[in-house]
Design a protein around this motif. Structure first.
Motif, PDB file in Angstrom:
ATOM      1  N   LEU A 167       0.863  -1.176   0.000  1.00 29.05           N
ATOM      2  CA  LEU A 167       0.000   0.000   0.000  1.00 29.05           C
ATOM      3  C   LEU A 167       0.899   1.226   0.000  1.00 29.05           C
ATOM      4  CD1 LEU A 167      -2.921   1.127   0.334  1.00 29.05           C
ATOM      5  CD2 LEU A 167      -2.403   1.266   2.766  1.00 29.05           C
ATOM      6  N   HIS A 168       0.784   2.035  -1.033  1.00 25.49           N
ATOM      7  CA  HIS A 168       1.580   3.251  -1.134  1.00 25.49           C
ATOM      8  C   HIS A 168       0.793   4.387  -0.482  1.00 25.49           C
ATOM      9  CE1 HIS A 168       4.774   1.763  -3.842  1.00 25.49           C
ATOM     10  NE2 HIS A 168       3.862   0.829  -4.022  1.00 25.49           N
ATOM     11  N   ILE A 169       1.423   5.066   0.463  1.00 25.67           N
ATOM     12  CA  ILE A 169       0.773   6.122   1.232  1.00 25.67           C
ATOM     13  C   ILE A 169       1.411   7.446   0.837  1.00 25.67           C
ATOM     14  CG2 ILE A 169       0.312   7.001   3.545  1.00 25.67           C
ATOM     15  CD1 ILE A 169       0.914   4.029   4.490  1.00 25.67           C
ATOM     16  N   TYR A 170       0.636   8.336   0.227  1.00 27.04           N
ATOM     17  CA  TYR A 170       1.123   9.657  -0.157  1.00 27.04           C
ATOM     18  C   TYR A 170       0.553  10.669   0.836  1.00 27.04           C
ATOM     19  CZ  TYR A 170       1.708  13.960  -2.843  1.00 27.04           C
ATOM     20  OH  TYR A 170       2.037  15.228  -3.240  1.00 27.04           O
ATOM     21  N   ALA A 171       1.437  11.340   1.551  1.00 28.30           N
ATOM     22  CA  ALA A 171       1.023  12.310   2.559  1.00 28.30           C
ATOM     23  C   ALA A 171       1.488  13.703   2.164  1.00 28.30           C
ATOM     24  CB  ALA A 171       1.616  11.929   3.913  1.00 28.30           C
ATOM     25  N   ARG A 172       0.588  14.678   2.355  1.00 32.75           N
ATOM     26  CA  ARG A 172       0.905  16.076   2.059  1.00 32.75           C
ATOM     27  C   ARG A 172      -0.076  16.954   2.808  1.00 32.75           C
ATOM     28  NH1 ARG A 172      -1.239  20.096  -0.763  1.00 32.75           N
ATOM     29  NH2 ARG A 172      -2.919  18.774  -1.463  1.00 32.75           N
ATOM     30  N   MET A 199      -1.167  -5.813   4.325  1.00 27.86           N
ATOM     31  CA  MET A 199      -0.261  -5.402   3.255  1.00 27.86           C
ATOM     32  C   MET A 199       0.981  -4.752   3.841  1.00 27.86           C
ATOM     33  SD  MET A 199      -3.056  -3.669   0.689  1.00 27.86           S
ATOM     34  CE  MET A 199      -1.990  -3.641  -0.745  1.00 27.86           C
ATOM     35  N   LYS A 200       2.064  -4.776   3.061  1.00 24.32           N
ATOM     36  CA  LYS A 200       3.232  -3.962   3.375  1.00 24.32           C
ATOM     37  C   LYS A 200       2.862  -2.530   3.021  1.00 24.32           C
ATOM     38  CE  LYS A 200       5.649  -6.391   0.561  1.00 24.32           C
ATOM     39  NZ  LYS A 200       6.675  -6.903  -0.343  1.00 24.32           N
ATOM     40  N   HIS A 201       3.677  -1.587   3.465  1.00 22.49           N
ATOM     41  CA  HIS A 201       3.414  -0.206   3.098  1.00 22.49           C
ATOM     42  C   HIS A 201       4.713   0.500   2.719  1.00 22.49           C
ATOM     43  CE1 HIS A 201       4.480   0.111   7.371  1.00 22.49           C
ATOM     44  NE2 HIS A 201       5.007   1.273   7.027  1.00 22.49           N
ATOM     45  N   ARG A 202       4.538   1.552   1.943  1.00 16.08           N
ATOM     46  CA  ARG A 202       5.639   2.446   1.608  1.00 16.08           C
ATOM     47  C   ARG A 202       5.098   3.869   1.714  1.00 16.08           C
ATOM     48  NH1 ARG A 202       9.441   2.711  -3.812  1.00 16.08           N
ATOM     49  NH2 ARG A 202      10.672   4.488  -3.090  1.00 16.08           N
ATOM     50  N   VAL A 203       5.815   4.711   2.433  1.00 13.60           N
ATOM     51  CA  VAL A 203       5.363   6.072   2.676  1.00 13.60           C
ATOM     52  C   VAL A 203       6.060   7.030   1.713  1.00 13.60           C
ATOM     53  CG1 VAL A 203       5.309   7.957   4.365  1.00 13.60           C
ATOM     54  CG2 VAL A 203       4.894   5.591   5.108  1.00 13.60           C
ATOM     55  N   TRP A 204       5.264   7.889   1.127  1.00  9.42           N
ATOM     56  CA  TRP A 204       5.736   8.948   0.246  1.00  9.42           C
ATOM     57  C   TRP A 204       5.284  10.257   0.887  1.00  9.42           C
ATOM     58  CZ3 TRP A 204       8.243   7.321  -4.225  1.00  9.42           C
ATOM     59  CH2 TRP A 204       8.112   5.969  -4.533  1.00  9.42           C
ATOM     60  N   ASN A 205       6.227  10.996   1.478  1.00  6.13           N
ATOM     61  CA  ASN A 205       5.891  12.185   2.255  1.00  6.13           C
ATOM     62  C   ASN A 205       6.314  13.441   1.503  1.00  6.13           C
ATOM     63  OD1 ASN A 205       5.670  14.238   4.153  1.00  6.13           O
ATOM     64  ND2 ASN A 205       6.213  12.893   5.846  1.00  6.13           N
ATOM     65  N   GLU A 206       5.345  14.186   1.027  1.00  7.69           N
ATOM     66  CA  GLU A 206       5.608  15.417   0.263  1.00  7.69           C
ATOM     67  C   GLU A 206       5.831  16.610   1.184  1.00  7.69           C
ATOM     68  OE1 GLU A 206       6.700  16.617  -3.002  1.00  7.69           O
ATOM     69  OE2 GLU A 206       5.012  15.405  -3.660  1.00  7.69           O
ATOM     70  N   GLY A 207       5.446  16.489   2.442  1.00  9.78           N
ATOM     71  CA  GLY A 207       5.611  17.618   3.359  1.00  9.78           C
ATOM     72  C   GLY A 207       4.542  18.661   3.134  1.00  9.78           C
ATOM     73  N   THR A 208       4.868  19.896   3.420  1.00 11.40           N
ATOM     74  CA  THR A 208       3.919  20.999   3.264  1.00 11.40           C
ATOM     75  C   THR A 208       4.087  21.602   1.881  1.00 11.40           C
ATOM     76  OG1 THR A 208       4.073  21.471   5.616  1.00 11.40           O
ATOM     77  CG2 THR A 208       3.128  23.190   4.249  1.00 11.40           C
ATOM     78  N   ARG A 209       3.082  21.404   1.057  1.00 13.85           N
ATOM     79  CA  ARG A 209       3.088  21.933  -0.309  1.00 13.85           C
ATOM     80  C   ARG A 209       1.719  22.518  -0.597  1.00 13.85           C
ATOM     81  NH1 ARG A 209       8.033  21.708  -3.210  1.00 13.85           N
ATOM     82  NH2 ARG A 209       9.185  19.990  -2.316  1.00 13.85           N
ATOM     83  N   SER A 210       1.682  23.740  -1.050  1.00 11.50           N
ATOM     84  CA  SER A 210       0.429  24.378  -1.409  1.00 11.50           C
ATOM     85  C   SER A 210      -0.118  23.736  -2.674  1.00 11.50           C
ATOM     86  CB  SER A 210       0.643  25.872  -1.644  1.00 11.50           C
ATOM     87  OG  SER A 210      -0.529  26.446  -2.159  1.00 11.50           O
ATOM     88  N   SER A 211      -1.440  23.676  -2.761  1.00 10.08           N
ATOM     89  CA  SER A 211      -2.057  23.159  -3.986  1.00 10.08           C
ATOM     90  C   SER A 211      -2.406  24.293  -4.946  1.00 10.08           C
ATOM     91  CB  SER A 211      -3.307  22.345  -3.650  1.00 10.08           C
ATOM     92  OG  SER A 211      -4.243  23.153  -2.971  1.00 10.08           O
ATOM     93  N   SER A 212      -2.054  25.530  -4.608  1.00 11.09           N
ATOM     94  CA  SER A 212      -2.384  26.654  -5.489  1.00 11.09           C
ATOM     95  C   SER A 212      -1.598  26.592  -6.802  1.00 11.09           C
ATOM     96  CB  SER A 212      -2.130  27.983  -4.782  1.00 11.09           C
ATOM     97  OG  SER A 212      -0.764  28.107  -4.435  1.00 11.09           O
ATOM     98  N   ASN A 213      -0.419  26.001  -6.771  1.00  9.32           N
ATOM     99  CA  ASN A 213       0.366  25.786  -7.987  1.00  9.32           C
ATOM    100  C   ASN A 213       0.381  24.297  -8.269  1.00  9.32           C
ATOM    101  OD1 ASN A 213       1.104  28.518  -8.235  1.00  9.32           O
ATOM    102  ND2 ASN A 213       2.717  28.241  -6.724  1.00  9.32           N
ATOM    103  N   ASP A 214      -0.775  23.800  -8.617  1.00  9.10           N
ATOM    104  CA  ASP A 214      -0.974  22.360  -8.676  1.00  9.10           C
ATOM    105  C   ASP A 214      -0.478  21.767  -9.988  1.00  9.10           C
ATOM    106  OD1 ASP A 214      -1.709  20.086  -7.411  1.00  9.10           O
ATOM    107  OD2 ASP A 214      -3.854  20.318  -7.772  1.00  9.10           O
ATOM    108  N   ASP A 215       0.837  21.610 -10.092  1.00  7.53           N
ATOM    109  CA  ASP A 215       1.379  20.842 -11.199  1.00  7.53           C
ATOM    110  C   ASP A 215       2.522  19.990 -10.668  1.00  7.53           C
ATOM    111  OD1 ASP A 215       4.044  21.919 -11.700  1.00  7.53           O
ATOM    112  OD2 ASP A 215       3.100  23.678 -12.580  1.00  7.53           O
ATOM    113  N   LEU A 216       2.873  18.984 -11.406  1.00 10.18           N
ATOM    114  CA  LEU A 216       3.821  17.993 -10.910  1.00 10.18           C
ATOM    115  C   LEU A 216       5.217  18.543 -10.676  1.00 10.18           C
ATOM    116  CD1 LEU A 216       2.796  14.778 -12.853  1.00 10.18           C
ATOM    117  CD2 LEU A 216       2.328  15.391 -10.484  1.00 10.18           C
ATOM    118  N   SER A 217       5.563  19.643 -11.296  1.00  9.67           N
ATOM    119  CA  SER A 217       6.891  20.203 -11.056  1.00  9.67           C
ATOM    120  C   SER A 217       7.044  20.696  -9.621  1.00  9.67           C
ATOM    121  CB  SER A 217       7.187  21.337 -12.042  1.00  9.67           C
ATOM    122  OG  SER A 217       6.341  22.451 -11.794  1.00  9.67           O
ATOM    123  N   ASN A 218       5.926  20.958  -8.962  1.00  9.67           N
ATOM    124  CA  ASN A 218       5.942  21.388  -7.566  1.00  9.67           C
ATOM    125  C   ASN A 218       5.759  20.220  -6.598  1.00  9.67           C
ATOM    126  OD1 ASN A 218       6.202  24.125  -8.210  1.00  9.67           O
ATOM    127  ND2 ASN A 218       4.013  24.274  -8.588  1.00  9.67           N
TER     128      ASN A 218
END
Length: 92
Positions: A24-29, A58-77
Motif C-alpha cells: 500500500l503506497h501512502i502519499y502524505a501532504r 499489506m506492506k506499506h511504503r510512505v511517500w511524504n511530500e511535506g507541506t506543499r500548497s495546492s495553489s500551484n498544482d502541477d507535478l513540477s511542484n
C-alpha cells in the motif's frame, strides 16, 4: 471530526492509496501549516495509512511530500508525487 470520518477524509483527499502487488503506497501532504497543526498532520496521515495497510495485511511504503500548497498544482511542484507516479509506472 470523528475518527471514521477523518479516515474517509484522508482516504479521499490527503492519502492516496495505490495498490500494487501487496504494498500500500501512502502519499502524505499538507497544504499549509494550519492544516499541519489542526489534526490533519503528516504524522497523522502516515499513521492512519500504516494502520490501514496493517488491517489489509499489506506492506506499506510512505511517500511524504511535506507541506506543499495546492495553489500551484502541477507535478513540477510535487517531486515526491512525481517519484511515486514513476514507481507505479515501473511496477514498483
Amino acid at each position: 471530526m470523528s475518527r471514521d470520518l477523518y479516515n474517509e477524509y484522508l482516504s479521499v483527499k490527503s492519502v492516496y492509496n495505490i495498490y500494487m502487488d501487496d504494498t500500500l503506497h501512502i502519499y502524505a501532504r499538507v497544504s499549509s501549516q494550519v492544516q499541519e497543526d489542526d489534526g490533519t498532520s503528516l504524522d497523522t496521515q502516515v499513521e492512519l495509512g500504516i494502520e490501514r495497510s496493517n488491517n489489509l495485511g499489506m506492506k506499506h511504503r510512505v511517500w511524504n511530500e511535506g507541506t506543499r500548497s495546492s495553489s500551484n498544482d502541477d507535478l513540477s511542484n510535487r517531486p515526491v508525487l512525481t517519484e511515486l507516479l514513476q514507481a507505479v509506472q515501473e511496477g514498483g
